[in-house]
Design an enzyme around this catalytic site. Structure first.
Site, PDB file in Angstrom:
ATOM      1  N   ASP A 165      -7.689   0.355 -46.301  1.00 10.72           N
ATOM      2  CA  ASP A 165      -8.662  -0.318 -46.138  1.00 10.72           C
ATOM      3  C   ASP A 165      -9.365  -0.528 -44.836  1.00 10.72           C
ATOM      4  OD1 ASP A 165      -6.478  -1.548 -45.854  1.00 10.72           O
ATOM      5  OD2 ASP A 165      -6.808  -2.596 -47.832  1.00 10.72           O
ATOM      6  N   CYS A 180       0.953  -1.370   0.168  1.00  8.61           N
ATOM      7  CA  CYS A 180       0.072  -0.144   0.004  1.00  8.61           C
ATOM      8  C   CYS A 180       0.716   1.436  -0.041  1.00  8.61           C
ATOM      9  CB  CYS A 180      -0.824   0.073   1.166  1.00  8.61           C
ATOM     10  SG  CYS A 180       0.093   0.137   2.763  1.00  8.61           S
ATOM     11  N   ASP A 225      -4.117  -3.950 -46.717  1.00  9.65           N
ATOM     12  CA  ASP A 225      -3.047  -3.736 -46.133  1.00  9.65           C
ATOM     13  C   ASP A 225      -2.838  -2.926 -44.904  1.00  9.65           C
ATOM     14  OD1 ASP A 225      -3.695  -1.175 -47.026  1.00  9.65           O
ATOM     15  OD2 ASP A 225      -2.054  -0.915 -48.566  1.00  9.65           O
ATOM     16  N   CYS A 228       3.537   1.593   2.667  1.00 13.38           N
ATOM     17  CA  CYS A 228       4.556   0.879   2.666  1.00 13.38           C
ATOM     18  C   CYS A 228       5.659   1.746   1.622  1.00 13.38           C
ATOM     19  CB  CYS A 228       4.468  -0.457   1.828  1.00 13.38           C
ATOM     20  SG  CYS A 228       3.434  -1.490   2.862  1.00 13.38           S
ATOM     21  N   ASP A 280      -7.885  -7.345 -51.343  1.00  6.93           N
ATOM     22  CA  ASP A 280      -7.633  -5.915 -52.050  1.00  6.93           C
ATOM     23  C   ASP A 280      -6.383  -6.321 -52.766  1.00  6.93           C
ATOM     24  OD1 ASP A 280      -7.376  -3.306 -52.787  1.00  6.93           O
ATOM     25  OD2 ASP A 280      -6.850  -2.689 -50.847  1.00  6.93           O
TER      26      ASP A 280
END
Lengths: 125, 801
Positions: B691, B61, B687, B64, B487
């Site tokens: 696209d 915590c 690619d 600490c 594509d």
């Protein structure tokens, strides 16, 4: 049916009801995250046969750090899954594993152990 | 995520608290401390201080971290220390003359915390974080094995002893109660050493009102043991009630031994499911040869910073990502891309960490380090995929959520029914045995392991082949694909121009001409010029010097080689320089143009000396990959911005029958929709740059990264290899993984739905079959192992083409 059988049956049916109630209707231990000065919402969670707390409330849009302290060695809890955040992490026994995420949307997201036995949920508000 | 980590800084505490140099309990210090958070300052150059970063262990915590910070700040020689709880790191400025790293470590340890010094130290890097976890797991495995060995050793003694009653002659000489006590003594270690974890874990769960696999084992073996214990201690009570005081120590010990066997096998198999990603992590180079102050020095990879110059010799690993500055070589990138052929690298090319330099030496400038590198990104992506949830898993998840309590309820019902309906004399043992058998045979693990293990192996295997799967859902979608839409540019074709025709005019000497033209183009940066240079290099043309280079914007370029002025460019360049074009040349140019090629004219001395046809060429592997997809019953459709004639030509060349020509970039997503409207599940391959909308519209998008960006948002799958083979691998792998998952789920469901009723004794009235709890334990141990083994079969996946 003799007396013993009747007793066994009654005790057995009682146990059935108890098992159902005990496991399925277990209350949730809810905790809200504490924000640090840097704006990170932190929650400490102890993993020991379950997650406590097991319902974590956080706000959306702010980074969240879940500190899982695994207080046992038993293999059931060795993995922690937060599938909605694509997180699968191994928790080392007796160590704190910090898991960081950024909830963008409100909702309830489940976290579980590797085999879906132990469950908790992250409630994003 | 994405924000500054919180760096809590507390003023140096005054004396008096120094006595508290002990680890204090977590909650004794209030969590709200007055000190404001301040960002950490980088190392101050003045005063000769140095900065060290330590990994602190054991902080739970904010209090600490404050404590560690105070302890460090109080240490002599420390100028300033800040501790970050989130990253568990301390950043310390210190005077090297007064204290060193070891001294700092000692200070932290004195404060009651640990310093973790990993072999590859502190860097926010996914690649180096797991070593300690691995060590702990290895330790746990050793312990598990020992517990298993003890259980087996004792079980093999207990078993024959329990069977002594099969030889009445022997039995008459041994006192039954004594034998029971011996068996009890032998069983106790099995229970409390070997099986301890089950009871502890069941108890922990019980306190949280959760139930797990361990609950079932604990209740099952606990019942068998408890009954036996009673029969050993108070046999007379059993006799009085007309029950033989039988003991089930053999059952108890054997169940535990068998389940531990299952766990040993399981944990061995489980490490293998993540082997692929571990292998990826292990690829990172440990050191780099950096040029600093004009000298070559070997430094640990963590000390390499962006902008460093790194030298790589043949046979060495490239340390990190960067851009090649000088030299050239062939680099084996198969570990990242799955592409088995080495890739040629020259000045200006990107090189990636973890790849292997083959032939030449080179020098590169570091552009990315640590978690930014390609390798780290791949690892992160695979890790994320392995953490994602597969929709197919939903039913199994719902079942496992209620599984254990339901099984306990079934077991209790079994007990009641046997107790009520079995013959008086045997009703208690029968009820008990079947109760235990039901608890033991039920295996939620098989259900829980069915999907994730297959996904882990599948995604890891994908990464090995350069197929990065974003999440489990993408894998599931890919399996259902009926149509792949390609594509054309960048997928079927290379997406960069190459010289297809080199046509010297009559009278010109090609062997002399090509080196000279290449010399001109070498000076230019135009993609068409690069194509000519590549072509010349491939032909083995000599390197000649060119002088007086001049670029003509949008037209071409010119330079003088061997005392002759050359012009290279389009028709406008010729017209401007009054170069005559003969009828034959005109004809050849028209032919090239009709083939959708770009024509470059080369001229010298007012004469055209050569025509060069340049076009985007089809990759050699495209045809085979498309055929492989078609062989799997997937229809392949192409779309392109080219005119119908060119499209038809390319389609025919690669064996595609359906294509969309003259598709505008904005219409790509529309074409995906059109195919989807035909009821097809469409995978779009592009690619990933132009696209993105089409990739997002498709049921699953596959981006051919070509090694640029690993995590493309729109794509469910990223292909590191820049050819269509990756698509085949992705489709194939997704199908195999999904098949494995379905087999696993089917097995897990069938196993439990058949096993539990049989164990309950459902077949007893019909066939007289009862399942021994020991057999049940064997079955249960094997069930989760068989699911895992089935998933591991995916590791044997080989690329089909």
């Amino acid at each position: 049916m003799d007396t013993t059988q009747i007793i066994v049956t009654l005790v057995g049916v009682g146990l059935l009801g108890f098992v159902g109630w005990f496991f399925f209707l277990a209350p949730h231990r809810v905790a809200a995250a504490v924000s640090t000065s840097a704006g990170i919402q932190q929650v400490d969670i102890v993993v020991k046969g379950g997650y406590s707390p097991n319902v974590i409330e956080v706000e959306h849009g702010k980074p969240v750090q879940l500190n899982f302290y695994r207080d046992e060695e038993n293999s059931c809890s060795e993995e922690l899954l937060l599938p909605d955040f694509n997180i699968r992490r191994e928790l080392a026994p007796f160590k704190t594993t910090a898991i960081e995420l950024l909830p963008q949307q409100a909702g309830t997201f489940e976290f579980t152990c590797g085999m879906h036995m132990l469950r908790g949920s992250l409630v994003v508000k | 995520m994405g924000t500054e980590p919180s760096l809590l800084r507390v003023p140096i505490a005054s004396g008096g608290t120094a006595a508290r140099l002990k680890r204090h309990p977590v909650d004794t210090i209030p969590h709200h401390h007055p000190a404001p958070a301040e960002p950490a300052q980088p190392a101050a150059p003045a005063g000769g201080t140095q900065t060290a970063t330590l990994n602190i262990e054991g902080m739970t915590c904010a209090s600490c971290s404050n404590f560690v910070e105070k302890a460090l700040n109080r240490t002599p020689g420390v100028q300033r220390a800040t501790v970050n709880l989130a990253s568990e790191k301390a950043t310390i400025e210190y005077l090297p003359g007064q204290i060193d790293r070891a001294g700092l470590k000692a200070a932290v340890e004195q404060a009651g915390y640990g310093v973790h010094e990993p072999a590859a130290p502190a860097s926010p890097n996914v690649l180096a974080s797991d070593q300690e976890l691995d060590a702990r797991k290895a330790q746990a495995y050793q312990k598990l094995k020992r517990r298993f060995q003890v259980a087996v050793a004792l079980a093999v003694v207990i078993m024959p002893l329990s069977m002594l009653m099969l030889w009445p002659a022997l039995m008459s000489r041994i006192s039954m109660p004594l034998l029971n006590y011996v068996l009890l003594a032998l069983t106790l270690p099995v229970l409390f050493y070997s099986g301890r974890e089950f009871y502890v874990s069941a108890w922990n769960g019980f306190k949280h009102r959760t139930a797990s696999m361990d609950t079932l084992i604990a209740v099952g073996t606990g019942a068998a043991f408890g009954y036996s214990l009673a029969a050993t201690l108070i046999p007379h009570w059993f006799m009085q009630h007309g029950i033989m005081p039988e003991v089930y120590y053999d059952t108890t010990a054997t169940i535990i031994a068998l389940i531990l066997l299952g766990k040993v096998l399981e944990s061995r198999a489980k490490t293998k499911t993540s082997a692929a990603i571990k292998a990826l992590m292990g690829l990172q180079a440990k050191t780099a040869r950096v040029v600093r102050g004009g000298q070559e020095v070997d430094v640990p990879i963590e000390d390499v910073v962006i902008g460093d110059e790194v030298l790589v010799r043949p046979g060495e690993k490239v340390a990190t990502d960067g851009v090649l500055l000088a030299g050239h070589s062939a680099v084996d990138e198969s570990m990242l891309t799955g592409e088995s052929l080495p890739v040629e690298k020259k000045e200006g090319d990107a090189v990636f960490g973890a790849t292997l330099n083959k032939t030449g030496s080179f020098r590169f400038r570091v552009s990315k380090v640590g978690s930014e590198t390609m390798l780290a990104q791949i690892v992160k992506l695979v890790e994320e995929a392995q953490g994602s949830r597969a929709p197919i898993q939903q039913l199994a998840d719902k079942v496992s959520a209620v599984f254990v309590p339901v099984v306990i309820m079934i077991a209790i019902s079994t007990f009641i029914l046997w107790f009520d309906f079995a013959p008086d004399a045997s009703r208690l043992p029968l009820a008990l045995v079947n109760f235990v058998a039901v608890l033991i045979i039920a295996c939620p693990c098989a259900l829980g392991l069915a999907t994730p293990t297959a996904i882990m192996v599948g995604t890891g295997k994908g990464a090995e082949h350069g197929v990065l799967i974003r999440n489990a859902e993408a894998l599931e979608k890919a399996e259902k694909v009926t149509t792949v839409l390609l594509d054309k540019t960048g997928t079927i074709t290379r997406g960069e121009p190459s010289v297809t025709d080199f046509l010297p005019t009559a009278g010109a000497n090609p062997a002399q001409l090509l080196p000279r033209l290449a010399a001109v183009e070498r000076q230019s940066e135009h993609p068409l010029a690069e194509a000519v240079v590549r072509y010349a290099d491939a032909q083995g043309a000599a390197l000649l010097p060119a002088t007086g280079f001049r670029a003509f914007e949008g037209r071409g370029a010119g330079a003088t080689v061997d005392g002759q002025a050359y012009l290279l460019g389009n028709r406008r360049l010729l017209d401007e320089h009054q170069v005559a074009v003969s009828a034959a040349t005109e004809q050849a140019a028209t032919r090239l143009l009709s083939e959708a090629k770009t024509v470059l004219y080369a001229a010298t001395g007012g004469q055209v000396v050569a025509l060069i046809g340049v076009a985007d060429t089809v990759r050699e592997s495209s045809r085979a990959a498309i055929q492989a997809l078609q062989a799997e019953g997937i229809e392949v459709v192409m779309m392109t911005g080219d005119n119908p004639q060119t499209a038809a030509k390319v389609a025919e060349q690669v064996g595609i029958t359906r294509y969309f020509a003259e598709v505008l970039p904005a219409d790509k997503a529309g074409k995906v929709k059109q195919l989807q409207a035909e009821g097809r599940t469409v995978a779009m391959v592009g690619d990933g740059i132009n696209d993105a909308p089409a990739l997002a519209q498709a049921d699953i998008g596959l981006a051919m990264g070509g090694g640029t960006d690993v995590a493309m948002e729109a794509a469910g799958i990223t292909l590191m290899r820049s050819d269509l083979q990756g698509v085949v691998t992705a489709m194939d792998l997704s199908r195999q993984t999904m098949r494995t998952i379905k087999q696993n789920l089917f097995f897990a469901f069938i196993y439990n739905t058949l096993g539990i009723p049989i164990a309950a004794g459902l077949l007893y009235p019909i066939t007289g079959w009862l399942l021994s709890p020991m057999l049940a334990a064997g079955a249960m141990a094997l069930s989760s192992v068989s699911v895992l083994t089935n998933s591991l079969r995916l590791r044997g996946y080989k690329r089909t083409a």
